[in-house]
Scaffold this active site. Structure first.
Site, PDB file in Angstrom:
ATOM      1  CB  SER A 299      -0.947  -0.043   1.201  1.00 65.29           C
ATOM      2  OG  SER A 299      -1.947   0.936   1.092  1.00 65.29           O
ATOM      3  CG  ASP A 310       7.366   4.973 -11.909  1.00 63.98           C
ATOM      4  OD1 ASP A 310       7.996   3.902 -11.958  1.00 63.98           O
ATOM      5  OD2 ASP A 310       6.124   5.037 -11.990  1.00 63.98           O
ATOM      6  CE  LYS A 324      -4.853  -2.305   1.101  1.00 59.68           C
ATOM      7  NZ  LYS A 324      -4.863  -0.865   0.705  1.00 59.68           N
TER       8      LYS A 324
END
Length: 480
Positions: A299, A310, A324
């Site tokens: 999460s 990224d 998740k």
């Protein structure tokens, strides 16, 4: 006579038209409400079953329990993360996310039917009263702990600030048990544990509660001051971090990013799409960062790892995360508790959903299990993809999310990828207690010091690592 006939026929025509309009409206209303009629029939069925259970079950059932179980069943049928919280569970959840409560200031576990102190928290009532690690607590206000669960014992130790409680302690080296009276005070859970590893700053983020961002900034400032100009890099350890508050994950990511998207949350309707954006300012001052993840990273942890990966701000080391990729909203129900409802999916800056897929590390480093744990854990990793009823990962990527914010700025790595990984998440979650035995940590230290590269992987285990092994503690510990 002609005038009278005209009025009569005009009246008759208008009456007929009115009647036809009424019939048409009723028909349309029935047609529009027919789905609702089916819903009401289903609710009538539920009422019939409820009344039959109340009247005919072999023992008189608890009405409240029946209703709560029915609500839980409805929410659990949606996905594994939607659920009903009773008033007590809702209060407990608020304590966890708030990160502060009235208590004593000790981390405890259960051992042989009594509560064992793992460690007192510095500058709390327990530490000031002289409570020590490995103390055994046998009685609370002269009531035996034997027979209580760990959660029940912790609930008794917590309570309103400025109220007293007496602990009966058994300590090694003392012949007789003795009593310690402690007055409860505000206890704040430090979600960030920091230390120096020579010229490397190490930050262990255990959860994302309301204190996490502030704790991290404070810890970073202290570590930078302690290490000084010799600082070579930062390790952010998110292993076995189950997540927490979305806004805290965004704030922690923002601490290390100068610009660009952090995360996109996309709900059921397009107007519910939201995008979090980084603001200028990097608390690490551009120093290299390594983020450690494993099968217990979920999460909010995956939001941080995904954002830093990224934007190529950090190198991700470890094993695939839990996967998740959904957001739960807590909806209060007044005096009746609350419901935890999945309301959105989240995406990394490169437009990638990690739901049931997880974050793949840049460098895979497995942690070898000790001999005594091999063969004692499940054969397959337990991640989001293995949970019954989990939300399916989306193959399409939303157009709104992109880390580029200025003209000419390039999307983050992976934004052009057309392929989505198949559903597969989770990995081993074992982390040794001793830093010197922690393969992933030791590799991260070497990587930041330039002694290892992405092509030089750490030693691989001779057997596939067993997933879901115990984490850094042999038994779960609870602060109170």
């Amino acid at each position: 006579m002609r005038k009278t006939d005209f009025v009569f026929w005009t009246f008759l025509t208008m009456t007929g038209l009115a009647g036809a309009t009424t019939v048409l409206n009723v028909t349309q209303t029935y047609s529009a409400n027919s789905p609702n009629s089916e819903l009401y029939r289903q609710l009538d069925l539920f009422g019939d079953v409820f009344e039959r259970v109340r009247s005919d079950y072999v023992e008189k059932p608890d009405d409240t329990m029946l209703i709560e179980s029915a609500i839980n069943g409805m929410l659990a049928a949606l996905d594994p993360h939607s659920s009903y919280m009773s008033p007590k569970n809702y209060r407990d959840m608020q304590v966890q996310t708030r990160g502060e409560f009235g208590g004593l200031g000790i981390e405890v576990t259960m051992e042989n039917g009594v509560v064992k102190v793992v460690s007192p928290i510095d500058d709390t009532p327990a530490s000031k009263a002289g409570i020590q690690a490995n103390d055994l607590i046998t009685h609370l206000d002269n009531d035996q702990i034997s027979g209580l669960t760990l959660e029940q014992a912790v609930e008794k130790m917590r309570g309103p600030v400025n109220t007293p409680i007496t602990l009966t302690i058994v300590r090694k080296g003392k012949d007789e048990p003795f009593d310690v009276k402690i007055v409860r005070d505000f206890i704040r859970i430090n979600a960030v544990k920091a230390r120096t590893e020579g010229d490397i700053a190490y930050l262990k983020v255990t959860t994302f509660n309301e204190q996490t961002h502030a704790n991290l900034v404070k810890a970073m400032d202290a570590l930078k001051k302690e290490i000084g100009p010799k600082l070579k890099g930062i390790i952010i350890d998110l292993r076995n971090n189950p997540g927490g508050l979305l806004d805290q994950a965004i704030a922690v990511s923002d601490d290390f990013l100068e610009r660009g998207a952090i995360v996109l949350t996309k709900g059921r309707n397009n107007e519910e799409t939201q995008r979090a954006q980084a603001r200028p300012g990097d608390t690490a001052e551009g120093k290299p960062i390594v983020v450690l993840i494993n099968g217990g990273s979920a999460s909010a942890s995956e939001i941080v790892a995904g954002a830093l990966k990224d934007h190529k701000r950090a190198t991700i080391i470890g094993t695939r995360s839990f996967g998740k990729g959904s957001v739960q909203t807590i909806i209060p129900l007044g005096a009746n508790g609350a419901i935890r409802l999945t309301t959105a999916r989240y995406y990394t800056p490169s437009n990638r959903s990690i739901q049931a897929k997880g974050i793949d590390p840049d460098i895979v480093v497995e942690q070898e299990l000790p001999e005594e744990l091999k063969g004692k854990t499940p054969e397959k990793p337990r991640g989001e993809a293995s949970l019954r009823g989990h939300l399916r990962g989306e193959g399409e990527k939303p157009e709104a999310a992109t880390p580029a914010t200025k003209e000419g700025e390039q999307p983050a790595d992976g934004a052009e990828s057309k392929e989505e990984p198949k559903e597969e998440s989770g990995s081993s979650a074992y982390v040794p207690k001793e830093p010197e035995k922690d393969t992933q940590l030791q590799y991260a230290l070497k990587f930041l010091r330039g002694e290892a590269t992405g092509e030089t992987l750490a030693k691989q285990p001779t057997e596939p690592p067993a997933p879901n092994a115990p984490s850094t503690q042999e038994k779960s510990t609870v602060p109170n």
